[in-house]
Design a protein around this motif. Structure first.
Motif, mmCIF file in Angstrom:
data_model
loop_
_atom_site.group_PDB
_atom_site.id
_atom_site.type_symbol
_atom_site.label_atom_id
_atom_site.label_comp_id
_atom_site.label_asym_id
_atom_site.label_seq_id
_atom_site.Cartn_x
_atom_site.Cartn_y
_atom_site.Cartn_z
ATOM 1 N N HIS A 103 0.854 -1.187 0.000
ATOM 2 C CA HIS A 103 0.000 0.000 0.000
ATOM 3 C C HIS A 103 0.894 1.243 0.000
ATOM 4 C CE1 HIS A 103 -3.312 -2.694 0.839
ATOM 5 N NE2 HIS A 103 -2.695 -3.143 1.918
ATOM 6 N N PHE A 104 0.673 2.104 -0.972
ATOM 7 C CA PHE A 104 1.469 3.324 -1.092
ATOM 8 C C PHE A 104 0.603 4.547 -0.811
ATOM 9 C CE2 PHE A 104 3.694 0.229 -3.636
ATOM 10 C CZ PHE A 104 5.029 0.493 -3.386
ATOM 11 N N LYS A 105 1.190 5.506 -0.115
ATOM 12 C CA LYS A 105 0.506 6.758 0.183
ATOM 13 C C LYS A 105 1.479 7.910 -0.019
ATOM 14 C CE LYS A 105 -2.008 9.134 3.890
ATOM 15 N NZ LYS A 105 -2.450 9.062 5.311
ATOM 16 N N ALA A 106 1.030 8.925 -0.708
ATOM 17 C CA ALA A 106 1.898 10.078 -0.949
ATOM 18 C C ALA A 106 2.274 10.757 0.351
ATOM 19 C CB ALA A 106 1.204 11.061 -1.876
ATOM 20 N N GLY A 107 3.539 11.177 0.451
ATOM 21 C CA GLY A 107 4.016 11.902 1.620
ATOM 22 C C GLY A 107 3.746 13.392 1.502
ATOM 23 N N GLU A 108 4.145 14.125 2.540
ATOM 24 C CA GLU A 108 3.843 15.554 2.611
ATOM 25 C C GLU A 108 4.402 16.326 1.428
ATOM 26 O OE1 GLU A 108 4.580 19.330 5.659
ATOM 27 O OE2 GLU A 108 4.997 17.276 6.299
ATOM 28 N N ARG A 109 5.629 16.010 0.991
ATOM 29 C CA ARG A 109 6.244 16.775 -0.092
ATOM 30 C C ARG A 109 5.544 16.512 -1.422
ATOM 31 N NH1 ARG A 109 12.708 17.424 0.613
ATOM 32 N NH2 ARG A 109 12.252 18.783 -1.154
ATOM 33 N N LEU A 110 5.121 15.262 -1.657
ATOM 34 C CA LEU A 110 4.405 14.963 -2.897
ATOM 35 C C LEU A 110 3.012 15.584 -2.888
ATOM 36 C CD1 LEU A 110 5.345 11.281 -3.783
ATOM 37 C CD2 LEU A 110 6.269 13.418 -4.692
ATOM 38 N N ILE A 111 2.385 15.619 -1.723
ATOM 39 C CA ILE A 111 1.068 16.259 -1.613
ATOM 40 C C ILE A 111 1.183 17.751 -1.954
ATOM 41 C CG2 ILE A 111 -0.740 16.937 0.005
ATOM 42 C CD1 ILE A 111 -0.297 14.247 1.423
ATOM 43 N N LYS A 112 2.235 18.392 -1.461
ATOM 44 C CA LYS A 112 2.456 19.803 -1.779
ATOM 45 C C LYS A 112 2.770 19.981 -3.265
ATOM 46 C CE LYS A 112 4.041 21.275 2.811
ATOM 47 N NZ LYS A 112 5.186 21.803 3.588
ATOM 48 N N ALA A 113 3.537 19.026 -3.843
ATOM 49 C CA ALA A 113 3.859 19.103 -5.269
ATOM 50 C C ALA A 113 2.595 18.971 -6.114
ATOM 51 C CB ALA A 113 4.860 18.006 -5.635
ATOM 52 N N ARG A 114 1.675 18.101 -5.697
ATOM 53 C CA ARG A 114 0.410 17.918 -6.428
ATOM 54 C C ARG A 114 -0.371 19.224 -6.508
ATOM 55 N NH1 ARG A 114 -3.736 14.239 -3.456
ATOM 56 N NH2 ARG A 114 -3.804 16.145 -2.201
ATOM 57 N N GLN A 115 -0.321 19.997 -5.432
ATOM 58 C CA GLN A 115 -1.059 21.264 -5.393
ATOM 59 C C GLN A 115 -0.474 22.297 -6.355
ATOM 60 O OE1 GLN A 115 -0.710 22.127 -1.225
ATOM 61 N NE2 GLN A 115 -2.321 20.681 -0.614
ATOM 62 N N ARG A 116 0.777 22.083 -6.779
ATOM 63 C CA ARG A 116 1.421 23.034 -7.694
ATOM 64 C C ARG A 116 1.329 22.606 -9.158
ATOM 65 N NH1 ARG A 116 5.581 22.500 -3.774
ATOM 66 N NH2 ARG A 116 6.912 21.446 -5.313
ATOM 67 N N ILE A 117 0.721 21.466 -9.434
ATOM 68 C CA ILE A 117 0.650 20.969 -10.810
ATOM 69 C C ILE A 117 -0.186 21.911 -11.680
ATOM 70 C CG2 ILE A 117 -0.221 19.126 -12.303
ATOM 71 C CD1 ILE A 117 0.424 17.149 -10.095
ATOM 72 N N ARG A 118 0.403 22.304 -12.815
ATOM 73 C CA ARG A 118 -0.333 23.085 -13.804
ATOM 74 C C ARG A 118 -0.934 22.121 -14.831
ATOM 75 N NH1 ARG A 118 2.780 25.506 -16.990
ATOM 76 N NH2 ARG A 118 4.745 24.558 -16.334
#
Length: 234
Positions: A103-118
């Motif tokens: 089971h994989f879950k995105a960490g804090e840094r990837l969650i923040k990166a997702r919010q910056r996706i254009r």
């Protein structure tokens, strides 16, 4: 760079809209390409040093996962679970009935990166092979890895191709952009392909493509799996 997407008719359900988003045409970055990007930004370590350290990191994570540990980093958390039903309280794990899952879950840094996706919307060519899912039939792994020399399956739409045309077929493209064509075809249908993976493929990441002249088209159209596949070592 933006995340490219297009809209495709929703053939599964009419609830909540008639179209669904399909992501495609985005760059794939391997470990080596990521290291090259690091060096271009002025990193003081060499490419060989960086790859060596990353390999040690990967080996440590691999060992911990193989021991059933939960690995929690700033990028991701991975844990193990068991799928399948047990008959009673005295029943034990049986590989014929049960399976260990990751089971994989995105960490804090990837969650923040997702919010910056254009995002960038593009017009999809609907008359092209669409690869929905790849399955390694020897391990049942989906959209992740394959075993050279073993059977595999692709499900999707507009997959059928003319096996007599040498330009059409199933191709695997390595990181060095070399191509290997699937030679042993078992099933060739518009919604499903079954075949034997080439046994000469070795460790590495591969892009999977289907090239076909679909109905009402005059030229070869190409469809590809959204994520690279990893060759399992024999």
């Amino acid at each position: 760079m933006p995340l490219k997407y297009g809209l495709r008719p929703n053939t599964l359900s009419t609830k909540g809209g008639n179209y669904i988003a399909v992501v495609g045409g985005n760059e794939t970055y391997t470990t080596e390409r990521i290291v090259e990007m690091m060096i271009q930004k002025g990193s003081t370590v060499t490419k060989a040093e960086a790859l060596a350290v990353i390999e040690e990191y990967h080996s440590a994570v691999e060992q911990l996962v193989s021991e059933g540990a939960i690995v929690h980093t700033d990028l991701f958390t991975v844990s193990s679970g068991i799928a399948g039903n047990f008959d009673n309280i005295t029943d034990s794990f049986d590989s014929q009935k049960h399976q260990v899952k990751l089971h994989f879950k995105a960490g804090e840094r990837l969650i923040k990166a997702r919010q910056r996706i254009r995002l960038k919307k593009k017009i999809l060519n609907h008359r092209a092979p669409f690869l929905k899912q790849f399955t390694d039939l020897s391990t049942n792994a989906t959209d992740a890895s394959f075993t050279p020399g073993q059977p595999a399956r692709i499900k999707g739409t507009l997959l059928k191709f003319d096996a007599q045309d040498p330009a059409q077929g199933i191709y695997l493209i390595a990181e060095d952009r070399s191509e290997t064509k699937v030679e042993i075809l078992i099933l060739n249908k518009p919604s499903e392909l079954m075949f034997i993976m080439p046994d000469e493929l070795r460790k590495g990441n591969y892009k999977l493509e289907v090239r076909a002249i679909v109905h009402r088209a005059k030229t070869i159209r190409t469809g590809s799996l959204q994520r690279p596949l990893v060759a399992k070592e024999m």
